[in-house]
Enzyme design. Structure first.
Site, PDB file in Angstrom:
ATOM      1  N   TRP A 102      20.507   9.803  11.420  1.00  0.00           N
ATOM      2  CA  TRP A 102      20.495  10.496  12.700  1.00  0.00           C
ATOM      3  C   TRP A 102      19.244  11.329  12.885  1.00  0.00           C
ATOM      4  CZ3 TRP A 102      22.413   9.837  17.243  1.00  0.00           C
ATOM      5  CH2 TRP A 102      23.553   9.033  17.379  1.00  0.00           C
ATOM      6  N   ASP A 182      21.412  19.569  15.108  1.00  0.00           N
ATOM      7  CA  ASP A 182      22.394  18.596  15.582  1.00  0.00           C
ATOM      8  C   ASP A 182      23.661  18.795  14.751  1.00  0.00           C
ATOM      9  OD1 ASP A 182      23.993  16.388  16.104  1.00  0.00           O
ATOM     10  OD2 ASP A 182      22.374  14.920  15.906  1.00  0.00           O
ATOM     11  N   LYS A 206      33.857  13.567  17.866  1.00  0.00           N
ATOM     12  CA  LYS A 206      34.187  13.629  16.452  1.00  0.00           C
ATOM     13  C   LYS A 206      35.183  14.758  16.166  1.00  0.00           C
ATOM     14  CE  LYS A 206      29.547  11.862  15.623  1.00  0.00           C
ATOM     15  NZ  LYS A 206      29.881  10.474  15.376  1.00  0.00           N
TER      16      LYS A 206
END
Length: 370
Positions: A102, A182, A206
């Site tokens: 990511w 993030d 999530k």
């Protein structure tokens, strides 16, 4: 109907209490005669929903004064473009620490908008499995003191690497550089020190709610740094000034997120969830560590509590493993296509019973195939 144990990395499992409440309120929210999906986002009914959700986020995450909480759209990947468009208007230098798939995506996205510098990387290019297994020693980071911001990924969903503390920018020799994190896959799973950050962002699918919503927490002094080409609907200053309703927000996703926030408060808040998540992760990692069939690659000090990638030493058994898991109601255990193997995501809504069921199956499968 039988509920399964869903180990998906996202969209992920939601608390059953939340789903039941949403089902009960589907046709008539609090006597309004409407579903939340049908409401005007500017009506008093939805206004009360979004205001409560914003207040609950502040309480759960202990957001200090001087920060805005925004509900955005575009998901985590979209926010990787929205962040540089909001922060590179005056200075186009971006520094990134790469610890997994990511942050590598974040690096590629930021490079489209600014002068990108790789401050540190944990990539093991020679590895067949586990190309990202650790966080580079902070002492080895090389952060430019005049960068517009430093980006890290707090928890790498694909690779299973997690920061358990955010770096001190002053100690890095860059006290004026905002830290951007993030937090898509570990937000609300444990306390996070917002005060160390200039900006945090995370996709909802999530630990917060359904896909379609992104949460942003941004320090006030960063609201006026946008690039001239930043779309107005994604401009933090405009979104903040309009209470996250500059344009029509993802109303139903915000409503579900609000139910999740209330559920978290009933569970005892983020600190209580951290204890549960630590117990779940420990149970699974202990089983993997004691096995001769399964292997993990991430260093112990940065093993994610949310996403646990693991591999079978004999990969020819992968399909048999997944088929057996499915037969037992243990779903979405296949690893990300970029790394292979298996992955169990242990977000807040995953009960300890689900992890115990997985551990029991791991032992059973090893006994019959080891």
């Amino acid at each position: 109907m039988t509920r399964v144990f869903n180990f998906s990395a996202g969209p992920a499992a939601l608390p059953e209490e939340v789903l039941s409440q949403a089902a009960a309120e589907m046709l008539d929210w609090h006597g309004s005669g409407m579903s939340v999906m049908e409401m005007s986002h500017r009506g008093k009914e939805f206004t009360s929903i979004i205001e409560q959700a914003l207040a609950d986020v502040r309480e759960l995450m202990q957001v200090p004064a001087g920060y805005q909480v925004l509900f955005m759209q575009g998901g985590g990947l979209g926010e990787n473009a929205i962040v540089p468009l909001n922060l590179l208007g005056r200075n186009n230098k971006v520094d990134i620490v790469e610890t997994g798939s990511w942050s590598a995506k974040s690096r590629a996205e930021a490079a489209r908008y600014g002068d990108l510098h790789l401050a540190a990387s944990g990539l093991r290019a020679e590895a067949k499995q586990g190309k990202y297994t650790s966080i580079p020693a902070v002492a080895d980071w090389r952060v430019r003191s005049d960068a517009a911001y430093l980006h890290i990924c707090g928890n790498e969903t694909i690779d299973g690497v997690e920061f358990f503390d955010f770096p001190d920018m002053a100690a890095l020799g860059a006290p004026d550089v905002p830290l951007v994190v993030d937090v898509s896959s570990h937000i609300l799973s444990r306390p996070l020190d917002v005060s160390k950050c200039g900006l945090l962002f995370g996709g909802a699918q999530k630990n917060i709610g359904p896909a379609g919503l992104t949460l942003v927490i941004v320090r006030d002094d960063l609201l006026d740094q946008a690039h001239a080409l930043c779309p107005s609907a994604f401009n933090y200053k405009l979104v903040a000034a309009n209470g996250s309703m500059y344009n029509t927000p993802p109303t139903y996703s915000i409503y579900i997120a609000g139910l999740v926030f209330q559920w978290l408060k009933r569970q005892g808040g983020v600190a209580a969830m951290a204890e549960r998540n630590a117990a779940k992760a420990s149970l699974l990692y202990d089983a993997l560590d004691q096995s001769e069939l399964y292997i993990t690659h991430v260093e112990h000090a940065c093993r994610s509590r949310m996403n646990v990638p693991f591999f079978l030493r004999d990969e020819s058994l992968n399909e048999a493993f997944l088929a057996g898991a499915k037969a037992r109601g243990l779903l979405q255990l296949k690893g990300h296509k970029s790394v292979g193997g298996m992955r169990a995501s242990l977000y807040n809504a995953m009960p300890l019973a689900g992890v115990q069921a997985l551990v029991d199956y791991l032992k059973e499968f090893e006994k019959s195939h080891g």
